[in-house]
Design a protein around this motif. Sequence first.
Motif, short mmCIF file in Angstrom:
data_model
loop_
_atom_site.label_atom_id
_atom_site.label_comp_id
_atom_site.label_asym_id
_atom_site.label_seq_id
_atom_site.Cartn_x
_atom_site.Cartn_y
_atom_site.Cartn_z
N SER A 35 0.87 -1.18 0.00
CA SER A 35 0.00 0.00 0.00
C SER A 35 0.91 1.23 0.00
CB SER A 35 -0.89 -0.01 1.25
OG SER A 35 -1.26 1.31 1.61
N ARG A 63 -5.59 0.15 0.34
CA ARG A 63 -6.56 0.32 1.43
C ARG A 63 -7.56 1.42 1.12
NH1 ARG A 63 -2.05 0.37 5.90
NH2 ARG A 63 -2.44 2.60 5.94
N ARG A 68 -11.28 -1.07 4.54
CA ARG A 68 -11.76 -1.65 3.28
C ARG A 68 -10.61 -1.80 2.30
NH1 ARG A 68 -17.24 1.53 3.84
NH2 ARG A 68 -15.94 3.34 3.53
N LYS A 129 -17.59 5.79 -9.65
CA LYS A 129 -16.42 6.15 -8.84
C LYS A 129 -15.16 5.81 -9.61
CE LYS A 129 -14.34 5.33 -4.30
NZ LYS A 129 -14.64 5.18 -2.87
N ASN A 154 -8.51 5.29 -11.07
CA ASN A 154 -8.64 4.21 -12.05
C ASN A 154 -8.38 4.81 -13.43
OD1 ASN A 154 -9.49 2.62 -9.91
ND2 ASN A 154 -11.66 2.87 -10.38
C1 BT5 Z 1 -11.59 5.12 -0.74
O1 BT5 Z 1 -12.05 4.39 0.31
O2 BT5 Z 1 -12.23 5.47 -1.70
C2 BT5 Z 1 -10.11 5.49 -0.62
C3 BT5 Z 1 -9.28 4.80 -1.64
C4 BT5 Z 1 -7.86 5.25 -1.56
C5 BT5 Z 1 -6.96 4.41 -2.42
C6 BT5 Z 1 -5.56 4.97 -2.50
S1 BT5 Z 1 -4.61 4.16 -3.71
C7 BT5 Z 1 -3.16 4.87 -3.11
C8 BT5 Z 1 -3.27 4.94 -1.60
N1 BT5 Z 1 -2.73 3.74 -0.99
C9 BT5 Z 1 -3.66 3.00 -0.39
O3 BT5 Z 1 -3.48 1.91 0.19
N2 BT5 Z 1 -4.86 3.62 -0.52
C10 BT5 Z 1 -4.75 4.89 -1.21
P1 BT5 Z 1 -13.57 4.03 0.53
O4 BT5 Z 1 -14.42 5.25 0.41
O5 BT5 Z 1 -13.57 3.29 1.82
O6 BT5 Z 1 -13.93 3.08 -0.66
C11 BT5 Z 1 -13.53 1.74 -0.68
C12 BT5 Z 1 -14.59 0.97 -1.45
O7 BT5 Z 1 -14.52 1.33 -2.84
C13 BT5 Z 1 -14.36 -0.55 -1.42
O8 BT5 Z 1 -14.99 -1.12 -0.32
C14 BT5 Z 1 -14.99 -0.97 -2.73
O9 BT5 Z 1 -16.38 -1.08 -2.60
C15 BT5 Z 1 -14.71 0.20 -3.66
N3 BT5 Z 1 -13.50 0.01 -4.48
C16 BT5 Z 1 -12.42 -0.77 -4.25
N4 BT5 Z 1 -11.50 -0.62 -5.21
C17 BT5 Z 1 -12.03 0.27 -6.10
C18 BT5 Z 1 -11.55 0.84 -7.30
N5 BT5 Z 1 -10.36 0.57 -7.82
N6 BT5 Z 1 -12.38 1.71 -7.93
C19 BT5 Z 1 -13.57 2.06 -7.43
N7 BT5 Z 1 -14.08 1.54 -6.30
C20 BT5 Z 1 -13.31 0.66 -5.63
#
Ligand code: BT5
Length: 268
Positions: A35, A63, A68, A129, A154
């Motif tokens: 991560s 993460r 999540r 999203k 993405n």
């Molecule tokens: C977020 O959390 O939207 C925050 C995401 C942050 C990711 C970045 S990547 C670089 C950095 N390093 C990390 O480890 N993290 C950050 P949240 O609002 O909790 O949304 C998570 C939810 O989005 C998941 O439970 C899925 O339902 C959905 N999800 C997972 N992967 C996805 C994706 N690639 N695109 C869209 N939705 C996704």
Amino acid sequence: MYENPEASLTPEEFIPRLETKEFGRAYHYLPEVTSTNALARSMADKGGTAGTLVVAETQTGGRGRLGRNWVSPPGGIWLSLVLRPPLAPSRAPLQTLLAAVALREALLKGAGLACSLKWPNDVLCGGKKVAGILTEMKSAGENLEYLVAGVGVNANFPGNLLPKPLREKAGTLLDLLGRPVDRPGLLADFLGIWEGYYTRALQRGYDQVLEAWRQGSGTLGKKIRIHTTRGPVTGRALDIHAEGGLIVETGPGILETFLAGEVTILEK
Ligand code: BT5
């Protein structure tokens, strides 16, 4: 539009595009990492300077909020930025809004996409999203030691690389545009716009961030359900609070401010 759509995020491709003073100047690029947020936090713990940027081609344990998972195949932009703002920890949510506003502007400039912001940390393009933000911090009492802003976009991979249950709500820039974006160009633009908002916020406060967030919001004015630690609450999202919370009218004349939670928009 960018000229070189398939450039990579290696320092050779990326650094020449960067026009910032601090953001991204200490650049750590990795083909794979668990991560970027976890790595950036450990760098910050060891004294990593403000502006330290970690970018990975793919994450094996990306993460989201509340433990999540964030699915991170190659072709995305997975980044974490170390910041050390003079900010009370209670105001840290403003940094999530600030990053979201900057990303929305960068997507408009670089990809021609008018995306909307969903409180507190989502960027939706074409109703799906496309990006999420995870802001984590370390504080000692009333002092913020550092903050790591993690952003996942993405970008250049097809949505069918995401697990099936996610595809209805999640989108990718490649699918929306029908062509890849220039990732180093987009990242450099994003960091430049982000640093601009950040610097102005430190000098003059967060009004400009809040106003840009209101302008780009797809949440305000809508009937929503917000899932909080005390269960789901339904109401109309009215405004954003000075510290980044969401002001919701939960009954006639009853205004409540939520500092965290998961929002479902109940009307288009
Ligand atoms: C977020 O959390 O939207 C925050 C995401 C942050 C990711 C970045 S990547 C670089 C950095 N390093 C990390 O480890 N993290 C950050 P949240 O609002 O909790 O949304 C998570 C939810 O989005 C998941 O439970 C899925 O339902 C959905 N999800 C997972 N992967 C996805 C994706 N690639 N695109 C869209 N939705 C996704």
